[in-house]
Design a protein around this motif. Structure first.
Motif, PDB file in Angstrom:
ATOM      1  N   ASP A  64      42.507  46.705  42.722  1.00 35.87           N
ATOM      2  CA  ASP A  64      42.448  47.429  43.997  1.00 35.87           C
ATOM      3  C   ASP A  64      41.752  46.562  45.046  1.00 35.87           C
ATOM      4  N   ARG A  65      42.194  46.742  46.290  1.00 32.89           N
ATOM      5  CA  ARG A  65      41.783  45.876  47.403  1.00 32.89           C
ATOM      6  C   ARG A  65      40.280  45.737  47.576  1.00 32.89           C
ATOM      7  N   ASP A  66      39.570  46.834  47.340  1.00 32.41           N
ATOM      8  CA  ASP A  66      38.116  46.797  47.575  1.00 32.41           C
ATOM      9  C   ASP A  66      37.369  46.093  46.432  1.00 32.41           C
ATOM     10  N   HIS A  67      38.125  45.590  45.456  1.00 33.23           N
ATOM     11  CA  HIS A  67      37.505  44.859  44.331  1.00 33.23           C
ATOM     12  C   HIS A  67      37.892  43.390  44.326  1.00 33.23           C
ATOM     13  N   ILE A  68      39.069  43.079  44.900  1.00 36.71           N
ATOM     14  CA  ILE A  68      39.549  41.686  44.879  1.00 36.71           C
ATOM     15  C   ILE A  68      39.557  41.062  46.271  1.00 36.71           C
ATOM     16  N   GLY A  69      38.949  41.734  47.251  1.00 38.23           N
ATOM     17  CA  GLY A  69      39.006  41.255  48.641  1.00 38.23           C
ATOM     18  C   GLY A  69      38.529  39.824  48.815  1.00 38.23           C
ATOM     19  N   GLY A  70      37.562  39.415  48.009  1.00 33.08           N
ATOM     20  CA  GLY A  70      37.016  38.054  48.160  1.00 33.08           C
ATOM     21  C   GLY A  70      37.600  37.068  47.180  1.00 33.08           C
ATOM     22  N   GLU A  71      38.774  37.371  46.608  1.00 32.32           N
ATOM     23  CA  GLU A  71      39.271  36.509  45.514  1.00 32.32           C
ATOM     24  C   GLU A  71      39.539  35.071  45.970  1.00 32.32           C
ATOM     25  N   SER A  72      39.956  34.875  47.225  1.00 32.35           N
ATOM     26  CA  SER A  72      40.251  33.516  47.688  1.00 32.35           C
ATOM     27  C   SER A  72      38.979  32.679  47.883  1.00 32.35           C
ATOM     28  N   LEU A  73      37.824  33.308  47.828  1.00 26.76           N
ATOM     29  CA  LEU A  73      36.554  32.592  48.063  1.00 26.76           C
ATOM     30  C   LEU A  73      36.023  31.934  46.790  1.00 26.76           C
ATOM     31  N   PHE A  74      36.678  32.204  45.651  1.00 27.89           N
ATOM     32  CA  PHE A  74      36.186  31.705  44.360  1.00 27.89           C
ATOM     33  C   PHE A  74      37.315  30.982  43.619  1.00 27.89           C
ATOM     34  N   GLU A  75      36.919  30.017  42.752  1.00 25.68           N
ATOM     35  CA  GLU A  75      37.885  29.185  42.029  1.00 25.68           C
ATOM     36  C   GLU A  75      38.219  29.739  40.648  1.00 25.68           C
ATOM     37  N   ASP A  76      37.192  30.119  39.906  1.00 24.67           N
ATOM     38  CA  ASP A  76      37.337  30.389  38.476  1.00 24.67           C
ATOM     39  C   ASP A  76      37.383  31.904  38.271  1.00 24.67           C
ATOM     40  N   LYS A  77      38.616  32.465  38.126  1.00 26.05           N
ATOM     41  CA  LYS A  77      38.793  33.921  38.205  1.00 26.05           C
ATOM     42  C   LYS A  77      39.619  34.433  37.032  1.00 26.05           C
ATOM     43  N   TYR A  78      39.312  35.643  36.605  1.00 26.44           N
ATOM     44  CA  TYR A  78      39.960  36.230  35.426  1.00 26.44           C
ATOM     45  C   TYR A  78      40.296  37.696  35.685  1.00 26.44           C
ATOM     46  N   ILE A  79      41.450  38.102  35.145  1.00 26.49           N
ATOM     47  CA  ILE A  79      41.866  39.508  35.276  1.00 26.49           C
ATOM     48  C   ILE A  79      42.754  39.853  34.083  1.00 26.49           C
ATOM     49  N   HIS A  80      42.815  41.123  33.728  1.00 27.27           N
ATOM     50  CA  HIS A  80      43.719  41.508  32.651  1.00 27.27           C
ATOM     51  C   HIS A  80      45.168  41.324  33.119  1.00 27.27           C
ATOM     52  N   PRO A  81      46.024  40.725  32.284  1.00 28.86           N
ATOM     53  CA  PRO A  81      47.402  40.429  32.715  1.00 28.86           C
ATOM     54  C   PRO A  81      48.210  41.653  33.138  1.00 28.86           C
ATOM     55  N   ALA A  82      47.846  42.841  32.690  1.00 20.68           N
ATOM     56  CA  ALA A  82      48.572  44.033  33.127  1.00 20.68           C
ATOM     57  C   ALA A  82      48.364  44.316  34.613  1.00 20.68           C
ATOM     58  N   GLU A  83      47.464  43.589  35.255  1.00 19.13           N
ATOM     59  CA  GLU A  83      47.265  43.755  36.697  1.00 19.13           C
ATOM     60  C   GLU A  83      48.188  42.869  37.531  1.00 19.13           C
ATOM     61  N   TYR A  84      48.820  41.875  36.925  1.00 16.38           N
ATOM     62  CA  TYR A  84      49.591  40.912  37.739  1.00 16.38           C
ATOM     63  C   TYR A  84      50.689  41.599  38.550  1.00 16.38           C
ATOM     64  N   SER A  85      51.563  42.338  37.861  1.00 16.33           N
ATOM     65  CA  SER A  85      52.674  42.931  38.604  1.00 16.33           C
ATOM     66  C   SER A  85      52.188  44.095  39.462  1.00 16.33           C
ATOM     67  N   CYS A  86      51.149  44.771  38.988  1.00 17.25           N
ATOM     68  CA  CYS A  86      50.554  45.874  39.755  1.00 17.25           C
ATOM     69  C   CYS A  86      50.008  45.364  41.086  1.00 17.25           C
ATOM     70  N   CYS A  87      49.359  44.210  41.049  1.00 19.70           N
ATOM     71  CA  CYS A  87      48.790  43.628  42.272  1.00 19.70           C
ATOM     72  C   CYS A  87      49.898  43.250  43.248  1.00 19.70           C
TER      73      CYS A  87
END
Ligand SMILES: [Zn+2]
Length: 236
Positions: A64-87
């Motif tokens: 959800d947007r309010d959790h990944i808003g700063g994702e471009s500010l970091f290099e080393d990132k992890y998420i459960h793969p079931a979120e890929y298509s959802c995102c």
């Protein structure tokens, strides 16, 4: 919009980073720090650096947007793969984060987290369990406010099963740390969340309450015992 991060140290030794209604969490380690979620972005990376300059591994509880808003500010990132298509479906972009699976361990020397897949709020929602410190970082799935359960990727069936899964490990933690509303949630709340999902799935629908005006018109609040969901209006 201005997203300024407020920093507070928790008695269990981690940092709570708040932007408006949402929180991220920083766990300082020996060689690297673990950042759980990035709020809306804003000044989150400066806030993290003001605490520690060590390298950061970011773990997203969900997309959800309010959790990944700063994702471009970091290099080393992890998420459960079931979120890929959802995102992609929800946000219109593919998140640039490596896969993180059920049972994976992220250990920075001070905090050792076990990844627990708890689909429902989103398909790839996770909780992070720290058995020694008796903490569960539970994202949006365990909270006192109304949980978003309408729209793409949400599933009450999966949510109910995930609450059952967390109930199965409730003796491993004293408190769940939530991204919204009350910071600390006692494990007993899991039974209430499971029971509310079960009631609705069985057709025992609590009386609908109106949702705040910024929500879509067809969304209502369904709840009991201080737990509730935002759902599309259920018509009999
Ligand atoms: Zn959220």
């Amino acid at each position: 919009m201005d997203f300024t991060t407020e920093i507070k140290k928790h008695e269990k030794g981690f940092y709570v980073l708040s932007q408006r209604h949402v929180r991220a969490f920083l766990f300082e380690g020996k060689d690297f720090n673990i950042l759980v979620d990035t709020c809306f972005g804003g000044d989150i990376s400066q806030a993290v650096k003001s605490i520690s300059e060590k390298p950061v591994k970011v773990i997203f509880t969900h997309c959800d947007r309010d959790h990944i808003g700063g994702e471009s500010l970091f290099e080393d990132k992890y998420i459960h793969p079931a979120e890929y298509s959802c995102c992609l479906e929800k946000n219109g972009f593919m998140i640039d984060a490596k896969p993180l699976w059920e049972g994976d361990i992220i250990d920075n020397g001070n905090f050792k987290f076990e990844i627990i897949h708890i689909p429902g709020h989103t398909p790839g929602s996770i909780a992070l369990l720290e058995r020694d410190k008796r903490l569960l970082i539970s994202g949006d799935s365990v909270q006192t406010g109304s949980i978003y359960m309408f729209g793409a990727g949400r599933s009450l069936q999966a949510f109910k099963a995930s609450m059952g899964k967390l109930i199965g490990i409730k003796d491993s933690f004293d408190v769940a740390i939530s991204s919204h509303n009350d910071l600390e949630i006692l494990p007993e709340k899991l039974y209430e969340l499971e029971s509310l999902a079960d009631d609705i799935l069985k057709g025992n629908i609590p009386e609908a309450k109106s949702a705040p005006s910024q929500m879509p018109a067809e969304v209502k609040i369904y709840g009991k015992n201080n737990v509730s969901f935002f759902l599309y209006e259920i018509k009999n």
